[in-house]
Scaffold this motif. Structure first.
Motif, PDB file in Angstrom:
ATOM      1  N   GLY A  85       0.809  -1.205   0.000  1.00  0.00           N
ATOM      2  CA  GLY A  85       0.000   0.000   0.000  1.00  0.00           C
ATOM      3  C   GLY A  85       0.843   1.256   0.000  1.00  0.00           C
ATOM      4  N   PRO A  86       0.473   2.274   0.784  1.00  0.00           N
ATOM      5  CA  PRO A  86       1.263   3.509   0.810  1.00  0.00           C
ATOM      6  C   PRO A  86       2.650   3.326   1.394  1.00  0.00           C
ATOM      7  CG  PRO A  86      -0.418   3.561   2.517  1.00  0.00           C
ATOM      8  CD  PRO A  86      -0.696   2.348   1.673  1.00  0.00           C
ATOM      9  N   SER A 116      -1.270   7.951 -11.547  1.00  0.00           N
ATOM     10  CA  SER A 116      -2.626   7.623 -11.094  1.00  0.00           C
ATOM     11  C   SER A 116      -3.120   6.266 -11.594  1.00  0.00           C
ATOM     12  CB  SER A 116      -3.620   8.725 -11.501  1.00  0.00           C
ATOM     13  OG  SER A 116      -3.191   9.968 -11.026  1.00  0.00           O
ATOM     14  N   VAL A 117      -2.205   5.372 -11.932  1.00  0.00           N
ATOM     15  CA  VAL A 117      -2.538   4.022 -12.374  1.00  0.00           C
ATOM     16  C   VAL A 117      -1.871   3.033 -11.417  1.00  0.00           C
ATOM     17  CG1 VAL A 117      -2.289   2.343 -14.259  1.00  0.00           C
ATOM     18  CG2 VAL A 117      -2.732   4.754 -14.780  1.00  0.00           C
ATOM     19  N   PRO A 118      -2.575   1.993 -10.978  1.00  0.00           N
ATOM     20  CA  PRO A 118      -1.953   1.016 -10.076  1.00  0.00           C
ATOM     21  C   PRO A 118      -0.717   0.369 -10.687  1.00  0.00           C
ATOM     22  CG  PRO A 118      -4.327   0.695 -10.172  1.00  0.00           C
ATOM     23  CD  PRO A 118      -3.982   1.693 -11.239  1.00  0.00           C
ATOM     24  N   ILE A 119       0.118  -0.159  -9.818  1.00  0.00           N
ATOM     25  CA  ILE A 119       1.341  -0.845 -10.246  1.00  0.00           C
ATOM     26  C   ILE A 119       1.185  -2.318  -9.908  1.00  0.00           C
ATOM     27  CG2 ILE A 119       3.841  -0.944 -10.005  1.00  0.00           C
ATOM     28  CD1 ILE A 119       3.691   1.968  -8.946  1.00  0.00           C
ATOM     29  N   HIS A 164      -3.528   1.658  -5.707  1.00  0.00           N
ATOM     30  CA  HIS A 164      -4.914   1.594  -6.164  1.00  0.00           C
ATOM     31  C   HIS A 164      -5.761   2.785  -5.731  1.00  0.00           C
ATOM     32  CE1 HIS A 164      -3.547  -2.527  -6.731  1.00  0.00           C
ATOM     33  NE2 HIS A 164      -4.601  -2.758  -7.482  1.00  0.00           N
ATOM     34  N   SER A 165      -5.191   3.676  -4.929  1.00  0.00           N
ATOM     35  CA  SER A 165      -5.880   4.892  -4.501  1.00  0.00           C
ATOM     36  C   SER A 165      -7.251   4.565  -3.911  1.00  0.00           C
ATOM     37  CB  SER A 165      -5.984   5.863  -5.684  1.00  0.00           C
ATOM     38  OG  SER A 165      -6.522   7.083  -5.270  1.00  0.00           O
ATOM     39  N   CYS A 166      -8.294   5.302  -4.338  1.00  0.00           N
ATOM     40  CA  CYS A 166      -9.624   5.118  -3.748  1.00  0.00           C
ATOM     41  C   CYS A 166     -10.352   3.896  -4.290  1.00  0.00           C
ATOM     42  CB  CYS A 166     -10.477   6.360  -3.970  1.00  0.00           C
ATOM     43  SG  CYS A 166     -10.713   6.789  -5.714  1.00  0.00           S
ATOM     44  N   LEU A 196     -12.524  -2.103  -4.435  1.00  0.00           N
ATOM     45  CA  LEU A 196     -13.133  -2.580  -5.681  1.00  0.00           C
ATOM     46  C   LEU A 196     -12.186  -3.500  -6.434  1.00  0.00           C
ATOM     47  CD1 LEU A 196     -15.101  -2.584  -8.112  1.00  0.00           C
ATOM     48  CD2 LEU A 196     -14.002  -0.445  -8.857  1.00  0.00           C
ATOM     49  N   ASN A 197     -10.941  -3.079  -6.630  1.00  0.00           N
ATOM     50  CA  ASN A 197     -10.030  -3.785  -7.529  1.00  0.00           C
ATOM     51  C   ASN A 197      -9.186  -4.852  -6.859  1.00  0.00           C
ATOM     52  OD1 ASN A 197     -10.750  -2.485  -9.970  1.00  0.00           O
ATOM     53  ND2 ASN A 197      -9.612  -0.672  -9.340  1.00  0.00           N
TER      54      ASN A 197
END
Length: 459
Positions: A271-272, A394-397, A413-415, A419-420
């Motif tokens: 995550g972060p 702004s795209v997941p890695i 994955h941000s917000c 979901l993803n």
């Protein structure tokens, strides 16, 4: 969640294009967030480093709620037919990855620093949308994951175990007035409990296209399934480094205190905290966006219908409109979130707390939207904050780390992390076990896209 004028210009152009179409507020906010974060980098200490294995073998293990290692034990050789994979990170991405890996026959050890779903995966709203990412790089990932959530709910009895249910989703404008009295409404679209000064309501999601889960319960339920049915092992410990052999292949995970967990593949779903792990931060940047939330328990919970609300909220004193979100839950709770800001991610997720002023604003939003959520009508169950992991573009890695065979990453994955999570986990499981992903094309998400670009930015 930042550099380079070209990506920012592209996002700004895309943002203006979206404002003229039937786009929902979460998608608009996602793009606004990307624009903001491209203009500023967050400082992160390089507190983790890829290094040779320590000669120390001191065991570092703590207790956890789900089948954790409780004492030192001799290393057990996995069955010859099983590939041993270490998954680092006990949030929704790590747990989904561990589940699908184990389901495909891997022997999985899940390593978590603190506790399962203790950060954003436990404090998010749990909102799911089928088509809100359409037209962008997340489209196929989001759609596949939305349907995976539905099938997992059938498999795991989601409605009962973690509050899975379809939702009607509305957008509306709320303007505070000097009077604290509710203006009420006669609009048939709005549920009766939304009795504040709401205007311009419209439906932006149906029960076919939007749904929800309780994110912490979902993550823990899925892990329990993985542990009980597929023998996933859970270890509580801080990942210090990844061991790499002379051929450049990941061969182990080293924990703080010296414990070495041998593995044939490693997945980093931090995550972060990816921004604090030098193996990753040397290739790309993952920053944190601090988002606040409150959880309320209304006295008249039965009056709150399953309608998710995306607000354009105008404070009485003026200033910029805010975009809070309101999610009633089948548990009888009502979750409100918003008030995001860039801040440095702390080392310990357990130390994250909400900023008092942000929490105060969310409470004011609640009582303005509905008399059922006023101070005298609710019990405040939680005042909290979490950090959303955001990438430079702004795209997941998602994919194998360049230059290190058998070492994979899933982050950024941000917000849209809840979901993803399922599709990300399923895709990584296929990548690790089969060498490619068939459920989702991961090309756009590959960490290799940052190779060379990061060098140019740094110079």
């Amino acid at each position: 969640m930042p550099s380079g004028p070209k990506p920012m210009t592209k996002n700004v152009s895309h943002f203006h294009q979206l404002t003229s179409t039937r786009v929902n507020s979460r998608r608009l906010r996602y793009l606004k967030m990307a624009i903001t974060l491209h203009s500023k980098s967050l400082p992160f200490p390089n507190s983790f480093f890829l290094r040779p294995l320590s000669s120390s073998r001191q065991i570092y293990v703590a207790t956890a709620t789900i089948h954790c290692s409780a004492s030192p034990s001799p290393a057990m050789d996995p069955q010859p037919s099983k590939k041993h994979v270490a998954v680092c990170g006990g949030g929704v991405i790590g747990v989904c990855t561990a589940y699908f890996l184990a389901k495909k026959g891997a022997a999985v050890t899940l390593i978590e620093k603190s506790s399962i779903a203790c950060a954003a995966s436990g404090k998010a709203g749990g909102f799911l949308a089928l088509d809100w990412c359409d037209g962008g790089p997340l489209s196929s990932l989001a759609r596949e994951s939305f349907y995976l959530h539905r099938s997992l709910s059938e498999e795991l009895n989601g409605p009962e175990n973690y509050g899975y249910r379809p939702l009607t989703t509305l957008s509306l404008t709320v303007t505070e007035s000097s009077s604290s009295k509710s203006s009420g409404n006669s609009n048939s679209i709005l549920p009766s409990w939304v009795d504040g000064p709401a205007k311009s309501p419209r439906t932006i999601g149906s029960t076919e296209t939007t749904a929800q889960v309780h994110p912490q319960l979902f993550t823990k339920t899925l892990l329990s399934k993985a542990v009980n049915d597929y023998n996933v092992e859970v270890v509580i410990g801080k990942v210090e480094s990844v061991g790499v052999d002379e051929g450049g292949r990941a061969e182990s995970v080293v924990l703080e205190g010296g414990r070495v967990i041998a593995s044939e593949a490693v997945v980093l779903s931090l995550g972060p905290w990816s921004g604090k792990f030098e193996m990753l931060s040397s290739i790309f940047n993952v920053s944190g966006l601090k988002a606040h939330s409150i959880v309320l328990e209304p006295k008249e919970a039965d009056a709150i219908t399953p309608h998710a609300l995306f607000l354009s909220y105008h404070p009485a004193q003026g200033g910029k409109p805010m975009d809070p979100e309101v999610y009633p839950r089948p548990t009888g709770e009502v979750y409100l979130c918003g008030m995001s800001s860039e801040q440095e991610v702390p080392d310990d997720p357990e130390t994250i707390s909400g900023d008092p002023e942000s929490i105060k604003v969310l409470k004011r939003v609640a009582r303005t939207v509905s008399s059922h959520l006023g101070k005298a009508e609710v019990r405040v169950k939680a005042e909290q904050a979490c950090f959303l992991p955001c990438t430079e573009d702004s795209v997941p890695i998602i994919g194998e780390i360049p230059g290190i065979k058998g070492c994979y990453v899933g982050t950024g994955h941000s917000c849209w992390g809840i979901l993803n999570g399922p599709a990300t986990g399923a895709a990584l499981a296929e990548l690790v076990m089969d060498g490619h992903s068939s459920i989702v094309d991961l090309t756009r998400f590959s960490p290799a896209r940052f190779v060379g670009h990061r060098k140019r930015v740094l110079t």
